[in-house]
Design a protein around this motif. Structure first.
Motif, PDB file in Angstrom:
ATOM      1  N   SER A   1       0.819  -1.219   0.000  1.00 30.44           N
ATOM      2  CA  SER A   1       0.000   0.000   0.000  1.00 30.44           C
ATOM      3  C   SER A   1       0.851   1.267   0.000  1.00 30.44           C
ATOM      4  CB  SER A   1      -0.936   0.013   1.215  1.00 30.44           C
ATOM      5  OG  SER A   1      -0.195   0.115   2.426  1.00 30.44           O
ATOM      6  N   LEU A   2       2.038   1.208   0.631  1.00 22.36           N
ATOM      7  CA  LEU A   2       2.914   2.376   0.674  1.00 22.36           C
ATOM      8  C   LEU A   2       3.690   2.572  -0.624  1.00 22.36           C
ATOM      9  CD1 LEU A   2       4.542   2.269   4.248  1.00 22.36           C
ATOM     10  CD2 LEU A   2       2.905   3.951   3.385  1.00 22.36           C
ATOM     11  N   LEU A   3       4.079   1.470  -1.256  1.00 19.03           N
ATOM     12  CA  LEU A   3       5.005   1.539  -2.380  1.00 19.03           C
ATOM     13  C   LEU A   3       4.354   1.344  -3.744  1.00 19.03           C
ATOM     14  CD1 LEU A   3       7.901  -0.500  -0.744  1.00 19.03           C
ATOM     15  CD2 LEU A   3       7.714   1.990  -0.939  1.00 19.03           C
ATOM     16  N   THR A   4       3.041   1.077  -3.773  1.00 15.66           N
ATOM     17  CA  THR A   4       2.325   0.940  -5.036  1.00 15.66           C
ATOM     18  C   THR A   4       0.938   1.563  -4.884  1.00 15.66           C
ATOM     19  OG1 THR A   4       1.139  -1.156  -4.629  1.00 15.66           O
ATOM     20  CG2 THR A   4       3.448  -1.320  -5.297  1.00 15.66           C
ATOM     21  N   ILE A   5       0.203   1.579  -5.999  1.00 15.22           N
ATOM     22  CA  ILE A   5      -1.178   2.084  -5.962  1.00 15.22           C
ATOM     23  C   ILE A   5      -2.176   0.946  -5.791  1.00 15.22           C
ATOM     24  CG2 ILE A   5      -0.638   4.088  -7.379  1.00 15.22           C
ATOM     25  CD1 ILE A   5      -1.958   2.606  -9.739  1.00 15.22           C
ATOM     26  N   VAL A   6      -1.690  -0.269  -5.610  1.00 16.40           N
ATOM     27  CA  VAL A   6      -2.587  -1.404  -5.426  1.00 16.40           C
ATOM     28  C   VAL A   6      -3.426  -1.168  -4.170  1.00 16.40           C
ATOM     29  CG1 VAL A   6      -2.728  -3.891  -5.030  1.00 16.40           C
ATOM     30  CG2 VAL A   6      -0.987  -2.961  -6.567  1.00 16.40           C
ATOM     31  N   PRO A   7      -4.757  -1.232  -4.287  1.00 16.57           N
ATOM     32  CA  PRO A   7      -5.628  -0.905  -3.142  1.00 16.57           C
ATOM     33  C   PRO A   7      -5.675  -2.021  -2.105  1.00 16.57           C
ATOM     34  CG  PRO A   7      -6.956  -1.590  -5.014  1.00 16.57           C
ATOM     35  CD  PRO A   7      -5.531  -1.550  -5.506  1.00 16.57           C
ATOM     36  N   VAL A   8      -4.676  -2.029  -1.238  1.00 12.14           N
ATOM     37  CA  VAL A   8      -4.605  -3.029  -0.177  1.00 12.14           C
ATOM     38  C   VAL A   8      -4.867  -2.337   1.156  1.00 12.14           C
ATOM     39  CG1 VAL A   8      -3.136  -4.705   1.004  1.00 12.14           C
ATOM     40  CG2 VAL A   8      -2.959  -4.415  -1.468  1.00 12.14           C
ATOM     41  N   ARG A   9      -5.754  -2.896   1.954  1.00  9.22           N
ATOM     42  CA  ARG A   9      -6.035  -2.330   3.278  1.00  9.22           C
ATOM     43  C   ARG A   9      -4.973  -2.805   4.245  1.00  9.22           C
ATOM     44  NH1 ARG A   9     -12.211  -3.025   4.993  1.00  9.22           N
ATOM     45  NH2 ARG A   9     -11.390  -1.653   6.617  1.00  9.22           N
ATOM     46  N   SER A  10      -4.209  -1.851   4.760  1.00 15.31           N
ATOM     47  CA  SER A  10      -3.088  -2.211   5.628  1.00 15.31           C
ATOM     48  C   SER A  10      -3.451  -2.281   7.101  1.00 15.31           C
ATOM     49  CB  SER A  10      -1.950  -1.200   5.444  1.00 15.31           C
ATOM     50  OG  SER A  10      -2.396   0.109   5.745  1.00 15.31           O
ATOM     51  N   GLY A  11      -4.548  -1.667   7.511  1.00 12.57           N
ATOM     52  CA  GLY A  11      -4.937  -1.707   8.905  1.00 12.57           C
ATOM     53  C   GLY A  11      -4.096  -0.777   9.768  1.00 12.57           C
ATOM     54  N   PRO A  12      -4.170  -0.918  11.099  1.00 11.22           N
ATOM     55  CA  PRO A  12      -3.397  -0.067  11.998  1.00 11.22           C
ATOM     56  C   PRO A  12      -1.893  -0.228  11.753  1.00 11.22           C
ATOM     57  CG  PRO A  12      -5.079  -1.292  13.205  1.00 11.22           C
ATOM     58  CD  PRO A  12      -5.032  -1.876  11.836  1.00 11.22           C
ATOM     59  N   VAL A  13      -1.187   0.889  11.853  1.00 12.72           N
ATOM     60  CA  VAL A  13       0.250   0.880  11.585  1.00 12.72           C
ATOM     61  C   VAL A  13       1.013   1.236  12.852  1.00 12.72           C
ATOM     62  CG1 VAL A  13       2.127   1.861  10.231  1.00 12.72           C
ATOM     63  CG2 VAL A  13      -0.127   1.531   9.185  1.00 12.72           C
ATOM     64  N   ASP A  14       1.934   0.372  13.239  1.00  8.70           N
ATOM     65  CA  ASP A  14       2.839   0.667  14.345  1.00  8.70           C
ATOM     66  C   ASP A  14       4.257   0.360  13.897  1.00  8.70           C
ATOM     67  OD1 ASP A  14       3.045  -2.111  14.369  1.00  8.70           O
ATOM     68  OD2 ASP A  14       1.706  -2.346  16.086  1.00  8.70           O
ATOM     69  N   ARG A  15       5.210   0.524  14.781  1.00  6.47           N
ATOM     70  CA  ARG A  15       6.613   0.324  14.407  1.00  6.47           C
ATOM     71  C   ARG A  15       6.884  -1.131  14.021  1.00  6.47           C
ATOM     72  NH1 ARG A  15      10.525   4.259  13.701  1.00  6.47           N
ATOM     73  NH2 ARG A  15      12.068   3.167  14.991  1.00  6.47           N
ATOM     74  N   GLY A  16       6.196  -2.061  14.663  1.00  5.12           N
ATOM     75  CA  GLY A  16       6.385  -3.460  14.327  1.00  5.12           C
ATOM     76  C   GLY A  16       5.915  -3.769  12.919  1.00  5.12           C
ATOM     77  N   THR A  17       4.754  -3.244  12.564  1.00  8.41           N
ATOM     78  CA  THR A  17       4.244  -3.429  11.209  1.00  8.41           C
ATOM     79  C   THR A  17       5.151  -2.746  10.195  1.00  8.41           C
ATOM     80  OG1 THR A  17       1.973  -3.467  12.072  1.00  8.41           O
ATOM     81  CG2 THR A  17       2.244  -3.156   9.705  1.00  8.41           C
ATOM     82  N   ALA A  18       5.620  -1.559  10.564  1.00  4.15           N
ATOM     83  CA  ALA A  18       6.525  -0.826   9.672  1.00  4.15           C
ATOM     84  C   ALA A  18       7.818  -1.604   9.446  1.00  4.15           C
ATOM     85  CB  ALA A  18       6.829   0.555  10.255  1.00  4.15           C
ATOM     86  N   ARG A  19       8.302  -2.274  10.474  1.00  5.24           N
ATOM     87  CA  ARG A  19       9.537  -3.059  10.336  1.00  5.24           C
ATOM     88  C   ARG A  19       9.369  -4.143   9.285  1.00  5.24           C
ATOM     89  NH1 ARG A  19      11.512  -7.837  12.607  1.00  5.24           N
ATOM     90  NH2 ARG A  19       9.801  -8.015  14.093  1.00  5.24           N
ATOM     91  N   TRP A  20       8.271  -4.875   9.356  1.00  6.60           N
ATOM     92  CA  TRP A  20       8.048  -5.928   8.372  1.00  6.60           C
ATOM     93  C   TRP A  20       7.782  -5.341   6.985  1.00  6.60           C
ATOM     94  CZ3 TRP A  20       9.673 -10.534   8.653  1.00  6.60           C
ATOM     95  CH2 TRP A  20       9.753 -11.207   9.877  1.00  6.60           C
ATOM     96  N   ALA A  21       7.102  -4.210   6.938  1.00  9.03           N
ATOM     97  CA  ALA A  21       6.823  -3.583   5.641  1.00  9.03           C
ATOM     98  C   ALA A  21       8.107  -3.197   4.929  1.00  9.03           C
ATOM     99  CB  ALA A  21       5.931  -2.357   5.832  1.00  9.03           C
ATOM    100  N   MET A  22       9.036  -2.609   5.653  1.00 14.31           N
ATOM    101  CA  MET A  22      10.289  -2.197   5.030  1.00 14.31           C
ATOM    102  C   MET A  22      11.188  -3.391   4.723  1.00 14.31           C
ATOM    103  SD  MET A  22       9.886   1.024   4.634  1.00 14.31           S
ATOM    104  CE  MET A  22       8.182   0.504   4.286  1.00 14.31           C
ATOM    105  N   THR A  23      11.116  -4.427   5.551  1.00 16.15           N
ATOM    106  CA  THR A  23      11.897  -5.631   5.278  1.00 16.15           C
ATOM    107  C   THR A  23      11.395  -6.327   4.012  1.00 16.15           C
ATOM    108  OG1 THR A  23      12.298  -5.948   7.660  1.00 16.15           O
ATOM    109  CG2 THR A  23      12.645  -7.850   6.225  1.00 16.15           C
ATOM    110  N   LEU A  24      10.091  -6.301   3.820  1.00 20.80           N
ATOM    111  CA  LEU A  24       9.477  -6.982   2.674  1.00 20.80           C
ATOM    112  C   LEU A  24       9.269  -6.046   1.482  1.00 20.80           C
ATOM    113  CD1 LEU A  24       6.809  -9.037   4.656  1.00 20.80           C
ATOM    114  CD2 LEU A  24       8.948  -9.885   3.676  1.00 20.80           C
ATOM    115  N   ALA A  25       9.856  -4.869   1.521  1.00 22.97           N
ATOM    116  CA  ALA A  25       9.685  -3.906   0.432  1.00 22.97           C
ATOM    117  C   ALA A  25      10.036  -4.478  -0.944  1.00 22.97           C
ATOM    118  CB  ALA A  25      10.514  -2.656   0.714  1.00 22.97           C
ATOM    119  N   PRO A  26      11.078  -5.343  -1.076  1.00 22.53           N
ATOM    120  CA  PRO A  26      11.384  -5.897  -2.404  1.00 22.53           C
ATOM    121  C   PRO A  26      10.231  -6.672  -3.032  1.00 22.53           C
ATOM    122  CG  PRO A  26      13.253  -6.203  -0.933  1.00 22.53           C
ATOM    123  CD  PRO A  26      12.117  -5.709  -0.086  1.00 22.53           C
ATOM    124  N   VAL A  27       9.304  -7.187  -2.219  1.00 19.72           N
ATOM    125  CA  VAL A  27       8.147  -7.897  -2.773  1.00 19.72           C
ATOM    126  C   VAL A  27       7.281  -6.923  -3.570  1.00 19.72           C
ATOM    127  CG1 VAL A  27       6.090  -9.251  -2.243  1.00 19.72           C
ATOM    128  CG2 VAL A  27       8.175  -9.562  -0.891  1.00 19.72           C
TER     129      VAL A  27
END
Length: 261
Positions: free
Chosen positions: A20-46
């Protein structure tokens, strides 16, 4: 509840946030905290794999329609910009204006927040897009997949621990310092492996291109790391614009390697 049961929802939430952060694909990400952000940035290459796959499809379809390599490459670059709302290109232009101003960090950050683009930004955008189009026209189809993944891997490394945010608010403040170094190393290994396989098995690919694919990942990271160090030194940390600039810098460097004959 086991560790795996606790971790899997966090990973899934992080993956949704990355898309949801890195594309326009309409994905509901839900509540965002530092833990979620950690996995999001780790999985950014996906998210990069998704963007690159669409760009590769554009190249293939364009070729079958009879378009020349230059036009097909321009359409692929346009598709990548569309899929990311042009946010990374905007970040690249803003960072170029901020760093190019030669002003102290506070003033440079203020320049980067403005909605207009100055001369440094325009020149940087034109040259970057021109290089990307020319490189894609010379590279195998899988080159855009390799480059798109590498660009988002640059974000993973930029958000590793000990990297500060330049502002107390914004995307940089949310994701800076969240990624563990060992996770960044693991993401790099997986990205390089996927890049090699994609370059080996993709249209026009081969063993030479597989080697180029893995090398392109490392080259993209080297280029983005150099820019990251300069930006952190000048601005005091990372911002959303810095992350966007790192994506485009890494993408461009990876494409240059993939275009080698």
């Amino acid at each position: 509840m086991s560790t795996a049961e606790r971790t899997d929802p966090a990973v899934r939430a992080g993956l949704r946030l990355a898309v949801s952060l890195l594309t326009i694909v309409p994905v509901r990400s839900g509540p965002v905290d530092r833990g979620t952000a950690r996995w999001a940035m780790t999985l950014a290459p996906v998210a990069g794999l998704l963007v690159g796959a669409v760009a590769a499809a554009v190249l293939v379809v364009s070729g079958r329609l009879g378009f020349g390599s230059g036009l097909a490459a321009a359409l692929a670059v346009g598709a990548m910009a569309l899929l990311t709302r042009g946010l990374h290109l905007d970040g690249l232009a803003d960072l170029a204006d901020g760093l190019g101003s030669g002003r102290p960090a506070t003033e440079a950050l203020a320049i980067m927040k403005k909605s207009d683009i100055g001369p440094f930004g325009v020149i940087t955008l034109v040259l970057t897009l021109a290089i990307q189009v020319a490189a894609i026209a010379e590279a195998p189809v899988a080159g855009v997949v390799v480059a798109a993944m590498t660009g988002r891997l640059a974000v993973t490394w930029a958000c590793r621990s000990r990297v500060r945010a330049a502002r107390p608010e914004g995307l940089g403040a949310l994701v800076a310092g969240t990624v563990r170094r060992r996770d960044a190393v693991a993401a790099t290994a997986v990205t390089a492996a996927v890049a090699a396989v994609a370059a080996l098995t993709g249209p026009g690919g081969g063993v030479y291109h597989a080697i180029l694919g893995a090398t392109a990942v490392l080259a993209g990271l080297a280029a983005s790391t150099a820019l990251l160090r300069h930006a952190v030194r000048r601005l005091g940390g990372v911002t959303g614009d810095v992350l966007g600039a790192l994506v485009e810098t890494s993408v461009t460097a990876a494409l240059l390697v993939m275009a080698l004959r």
